[in-house]
Design a protein around this motif. Structure first.
Motif, mmCIF file in Angstrom:
data_model
loop_
_atom_site.group_PDB
_atom_site.id
_atom_site.type_symbol
_atom_site.label_atom_id
_atom_site.label_comp_id
_atom_site.label_asym_id
_atom_site.label_seq_id
_atom_site.Cartn_x
_atom_site.Cartn_y
_atom_site.Cartn_z
ATOM 1 N N UNK B 288 -5.034 1.134 -3.735
ATOM 2 C CA UNK B 288 -5.536 1.976 -2.667
ATOM 3 C C UNK B 288 -6.472 1.154 -1.794
ATOM 4 N N UNK B 289 -6.387 1.353 -0.489
ATOM 5 C CA UNK B 289 -7.362 0.721 0.409
ATOM 6 C C UNK B 289 -8.088 1.835 1.167
ATOM 7 N N UNK B 290 -9.241 1.513 1.720
ATOM 8 C CA UNK B 290 -10.025 2.563 2.387
ATOM 9 C C UNK B 290 -9.260 3.257 3.505
ATOM 10 N N UNK B 291 -8.298 2.547 4.104
ATOM 11 C CA UNK B 291 -7.524 3.195 5.165
ATOM 12 C C UNK B 291 -6.807 4.433 4.647
ATOM 13 N N UNK B 294 -9.203 7.172 4.460
ATOM 14 C CA UNK B 294 -9.541 7.702 5.783
ATOM 15 C C UNK B 294 -8.439 8.597 6.323
#
Lengths: 773, 336
Positions: B288-291, B294
């Protein structure tokens, strides 16, 4: 720090410099000016830097005061420092500098000679003004108040100057001050606008604000312009005493101004009178004499620090002037002066005065110099003066000088020049066995235009090996340029070296005929000549100054040459030339024998002379200044290094690299707001940083690596990726740097945000540390 | 009926090497599902994507919009794409809790009570106009949604996996409705709005839906078992400490901001993480990435929050507040 703070600080320092610039007219030397510029720049720089770091205004001023005081003390009293810190001796040194300045100021009127004490006090005053102006204009943002210290600086000159100040001296600081007001008013008005504008109608509000601001500033400008026009017009149309305010100079009605009377100040600087080519008449006279003599105003024997000074009455002085030779040995003439404008207490008259006739004011004759002093200025007067016309043979046989009107000053030679003058005069007077012949030889030597040049422009004054200005006599010896003062001084000193009492006379050349038997003396006729004492005949005039702006030598000084052992005037000339070799050769020969100024100092000596304590302190101050200027870049570099050293894992290292990049790009104007993800940031960097395709893909690689390092499983990041990351980041930095304006880059280098926030947060962190500790 | 571990928050502490998500499977299923759904729901790829994300994350979906934009169509499309049991409940004020959960009926022949399962016993439950039911009925549904089991007369019946409730509600027509309390909205993983189609999509819609509904032509592209496997695989998507920290920061900030009367619950953070995992998998990433966070923060958080009176006065929605939060909360590791 906003751009306006830069601008206002710059304006404040420029205004300060403009306000202190007129002080140049108060001193003979402008050597203090460069120091003043440095101090003002230091104050401004400190202000900028500290304001960037703290909001405490008092702290800003405190830092400015402490650092500036330290630098000034280090510069002038650095010898007394111990471990680069002031000691009690420093206070004594500063005190003695202050006393020296006080002495100079009391003794001289403007333009005064410049010495360490005066420079020190001047720089302290300028630093105080600069700090006050900077504090009011930039730190407290009320440049209106800064007008007061600026006016103070300006009044230093206006109150002490001899002549009215030129208009430009006033206009330049005032214009800068007005610009400063305008800038701050704009900034403050602009701030109201942005505070009231809300999000929905930002554009409309901003336009509205701009209009309001424009009308506000236009109104202020109109008001200012009307004020200035009124200040110029009102004095012009109202009845007034000369000179007119503003248009004809400021501060005061000057002695040597365009109108008014001509005066002699006590420092006897004729250069100004001669230089200004002032054609205003000083007086008009008729005379009963066939040959006209110069009109003497005063005489003085006291020479100090390169200047002739009129000293106060005192010491062993006779009560009455020594009697003139009996009437049979002299011929008396009468000089009638009309339209005299010479300022009291002086009047001009040929020497020696026998009697004075004038109405309306008492007058006295000085017992020593026979100067005539009057209580107040009179337009018309009549003087009777004597023409002694001694014959050369009689003069040759005059005895040793001994008279109550010879003072010890009449034989004193400044210590620094004694050896030179002695050798010089010995050389010139070789072969002359009596006082008259020696005097004539000296006069003839100096009048030789092949050797000496008459000029009002003394040019660059020579300095000795230690960089100090030479004693004027030595300087004249080297440059062989000068005007009447230099020639007369040289003759006086050489005569004194030969045992002939000599003194300086100041006055006017006889002037030019106006047609009907009247002669007009103008201010530009001011002249100086030596008077030498011959026993039995008193003080006799000689004329060593060559050129057109000079008097004719008196008959005894010319005729005497005919009977002199060395032959006629020409012969004397050649004789002394052959005796003393040619001048150019002599200037090479003689200094070789000089003790104090060796021509070829050894290499070691010259290196050692560079490393004087003062130079070392200056170098230290420069070093500290450089360090201060680069403290932010150095901090940023150190922070980067520390971060890299602290990196343990691959991830830490990658984070450190990334942080370098973001802070560097932030300094270049590409900020990384909170809440943006790597991908959004990449997009911003690529578009706003104008990255080309190659660097855009480098940027993608960088963010991909970082994303992997941050969010993927730790073991997936390879060392190769970290290395490639480093290269990519360097490349991106270069590319973005190229697209930025140089100002942004310089600011980014000198004021990196990372370092600034480090220093800003330092107090908090120290406090935390102590609390935890 | 079997109990299935939905992988709810279970990967965090596990070892990593053994639990690599089966991206191939996820990608394959997602492709087919989204292809099928897009053929019916035209011009709304984001809505379809979020729907599939919620399905893969094992959550429930609340579709809130004005009538006639295709809420029910979306729910039915998803239901029909999966070869699984589908039940549709039309909520009305007189609907009883037992209609949802089921009821025990006395069997005269066997002389004992027999359990007749309610509408909830299905893999896909489409709840139409959920706010028209009485709070009692709503509670019955919502309880079973969270616990994935139904208790009737002291006997607990486990619901079969996969289990997804897709409820629709109409925010405009408020007369005679019982709006879901915030506490109950919290049970839904995400809330989406359909929004009006673009004019091109609407033109296509008029043409394609003219004769017969494309829904009729839709055949299942996957089955319940596969969905179960996908949900399990999604749970193995890696969420780094930085991402988990980011979610915690976001949730914490929603509780401290003055723009909200009620912040996000811990369950909200849990749902956000699960949804982000599913989204990352859909994007073809196994981390998982912060994008991802978001993208999903709006749908996952907005319906759970209660705006403060200032926010309401400023006519700002909770979705706007979430956007602000995303702008304010630094993405860890913080730049400085």
């Amino acid at each position: 720090m906003t751009r306006r703070r830069w601008r206002i600080t710059l304006l404040a320092s420029l205004a300060t410099l403009a306000a202190i610039f007129p002080i140049t007219s108060l001193f003979t030397d402008t050597g203090w000016l460069s120091e003043a510029v440095l101090v003002v720049a230091l104050v401004a720089g400190l202000g900028l830097a500290v304001r960037g770091l703290t909001r405490s205004r008092l702290l800003v001023v405190a830092v400015q005061v402490v650092v500036t005081a330290y630098v000034i003390l280090a510069r002038w009293t650095g010898d007394s420092f111990w471990l680069a810190l002031p000691t009690p001796t420093t206070v004594e040194a500063a005190n003695s500098l202050g006393l020296q300045a006080l002495d100079t100021i009391q003794r001289y009127s403007a333009p005064a000679p410049l010495n360490d004490g005066v420079t020190f006090c001047l720089i302290v005053a300028i630093a105080a003004v600069a700090i006050a102006v900077d504090a009011m204009a930039a730190t407290w943002r009320s440049p209106a108040a800064a007008g007061l210290p600026l006016l103070t600086a300006y009044l230093i000159t206006a109150a002490n100057g001899q002549s009215a100040l030129a208009l430009r001296f006033f206009v330049v600081p005032v214009v800068l001050w007005l610009v400063m007001l305008h800038t701050t008013a704009r900034a403050q008005f602009g701030r109201w606008g942005t505070a009231s504008a809300n999000e929905q109608s930002q554009i409309d509000e901003a336009a509205h604000d701009r209009d309001a601001l424009r009308s506000f500033t236009a109104g202020a400008l109109k008001l200012g312009a009307v004020g200035i026009v009124a200040a110029l017009l009102v004095p012009a149309i109202t009845p007034h005493f000369p000179p007119r305010y503003l248009t004809e100079g400021l501060g005061r009605s000057g002695d040597g101004g365009g109108e008014g009377s001509v005066g002699f100040n006590d420092t006897l600087d004729l250069a100004r009178s001669l230089n200004n080519q002032n054609q205003s008449p000083v007086l008009t006279y008729t005379t009963t004499a066939f040959t006209r003599a110069p009109l003497r105003v005063l005489a003085t024997s006291y020479y100090s620090r390169g200047q002739w000074l009129v000293v106060g009455q005192g010491g062993n002085r006779p009560d009455n002037p020594s009697p003139l030779p009996p009437a049979s040995q002299r011929r008396d003439y009468v000089l009638t002066v009309t339209d005299n404008t010479l300022a009291a207490p002086r009047i001009a008259a040929p020497y020696p005065v026998v009697a004075v006739a004038m109405e309306g004011t008492p007058w006295t004759i000085d017992p020593v110099t026979r100067d005539v002093r009057v209580g107040k200025s009179v337009a018309d007067y009549r003087v009777t003066y004597a023409d002694l016309s001694p014959s050369p043979p009689e003069l040759r046989q005059s005895g040793a000088p001994d008279s109550p009107d010879i003072t010890e000053d009449d034989l004193s030679i400044p210590d620094r020049s004694r050896d030179l003058v002695q050798r010089w005069s010995d050389d010139v007077t070789r072969g002359a066995d009596n006082a008259l012949d020696r005097a004539i030889a000296i006069q003839t030597h100096l009048r030789d235009t092949a050797r000496y040049t008459y000029t009002l422009d003394l040019g660059q004054q020579p300095r000795d090996a230690e960089g100090r200005l030479l004693e004027p006599i030595q300087a004249f010896y080297q440059t062989r340029r000068g005007y009447c003062v230099q020639f007369a001084t040289a003759m006086i000193m050489m005569a004194r070296a030969q045992g002939i009492p000599a003194r300086m006379a100041i006055g006017f050349l006889p002037g030019v005929a106006s047609g009907d038997g009247h002669y007009i003396v103008r201010a530009s006729d001011a002249h100086a000549w030596p008077e030498l004492y011959f026993q039995g005949y008193g003080w006799l005039r000689f004329e060593p100054t060559p050129g057109s702006r000079s008097g004719t030598p008196p008959p005894y000084a010319v005729l005497g040459a005919g009977g002199a052992p060395t032959g006629g005037g020409r012969d004397v000339d050649t004789g002394s030339a052959s005796g003393g070799a040619t001048s150019s050769r002599r200037t090479l020969d003689l200094p070789a024998a000089e003790g104090p100024a060796p021509q070829q100092p050894s290499l070691v000596g010259s290196i050692a002379s560079v490393f004087t304590p003062r130079n070392l302190v200056t170098a230290l101050a420069v070093l500290v200044g450089l360090l201060a200027a680069f403290v932010m870049p150095i901090t940023a570099w150190w922070l980067r290094l520390r971060r890299r050293r602290a990196a343990v894992t691959q991830q830490d290292l990658i984070e450190a690299e990334w942080q370098d990049l973001t802070s560097h790009l932030g300094d270049l104007g590409l900020t990384a707001p909170d809440g943006v993800t790597l991908r959004q940031l990449r997009h911003r960097y690529v578009t706003d940083g104008h990255l080309d395709d190659e660097n855009a893909s480098a940027m993608s690689r960088v963010t991909a690596t970082l994303e992997k390092s941050r969010y993927d499983r730790p073991e997936r990041t390879s060392p190769q990726e970290a290395i490639r990351l480093h290269h990519d980041i360097q490349s991106i930095r270069r590319q973005v740097g190229r697209t930025r304006a140089w100002k942004t880059r310089v600011k980014g280098f000198l004021w990196p945000e990372a370092a600034v926030s480090f220093w800003r947060s330092l107090p908090d962190r120290l406090f935390d540390l102590r609390r935890r500790g | 009926m079997t109990t299935t571990d939905t992988g709810l928050g279970t990967t965090a502490g596990r070892g990593t090497t053994a639990d690599v998500a089966d991206l191939g499977l996820i990608h394959d299923v997602a492709d087919r599902l989204m292809g099928a759904m897009t053929s019916v729901i035209e011009g709304k790829p984001d809505v379809v994507r979020t729907t599939v994300t919620v399905l893969f994350a094992g959550g429930h979906l609340l579709i809130e919009d004005v009538p006639g934009v295709g809420k029910t169509m979306l729910a039915k499309t998803l239901a029909k794409s999966i070869d699984a049991t589908v039940r549709r409940i039309q909520f009305t004020p007189d609907l009883l809790p037992s209609d949802v959960t089921g009821v025990s009926i006395f069997n005269q022949d066997a002389r004992r009570f027999e359990f007749r399962p309610g509408a909830i016993f299905a893999n896909v439950v489409v709840g139409d106009e959920i706010n028209r039911a009485s709070p009692k009925t709503q509670s019955a549904l919502l309880e079973s949604m969270e616990e994935r089991q139904v208790t009737v007369d002291g006997t607990t019946y486990t619901l079969q996996a996969p289990f997804i409730v897709m409820a629709t509600q109409n925010p405009i027509e408020m007369e005679g409705t019982y709006p879901l309390p915030e506490a109950q909205r919290d049970r839904f993983m995400a809330r989406i709005s359909m929004g009006y189609p673009s004019s091109g999509a609407e033109l296509d819609l008029l043409e394609s839906h003219g004769a017969s509904s494309p829904l009729d032509a839709l055949t299942p592209v996957t089955d319940a078992d596969t969905i179960n496997r996908v949900v399990q695989a999604v749970a193995h998507v890696h969420a780094s400490p930085a991402v988990r920290q980011y979610i915690v920061d976001l949730v914490a900030r929603s509780r401290s901001t003055s723009a909200l009367r009620l912040g996000a619950s811990p369950r909200a953070g849990l749902h956000l993480l699960r949804a982000a995992r599913a989204y990352a998998a859909l994007e073809g990433r196994d981390h998982v990435i912060p994008d991802d966070v978001q993208v999903l923060a709006g749908p996952v958080l907005a319906h759970r929050l209660m705006p403060s009176s200032e926010t309401q006065l400023a006519r700002r929605t909770t979705a706007d507040v979430v956007t602000d939060l995303l702008r304010q909360v630094p993405v860890p590791p913080a730049a400085r």
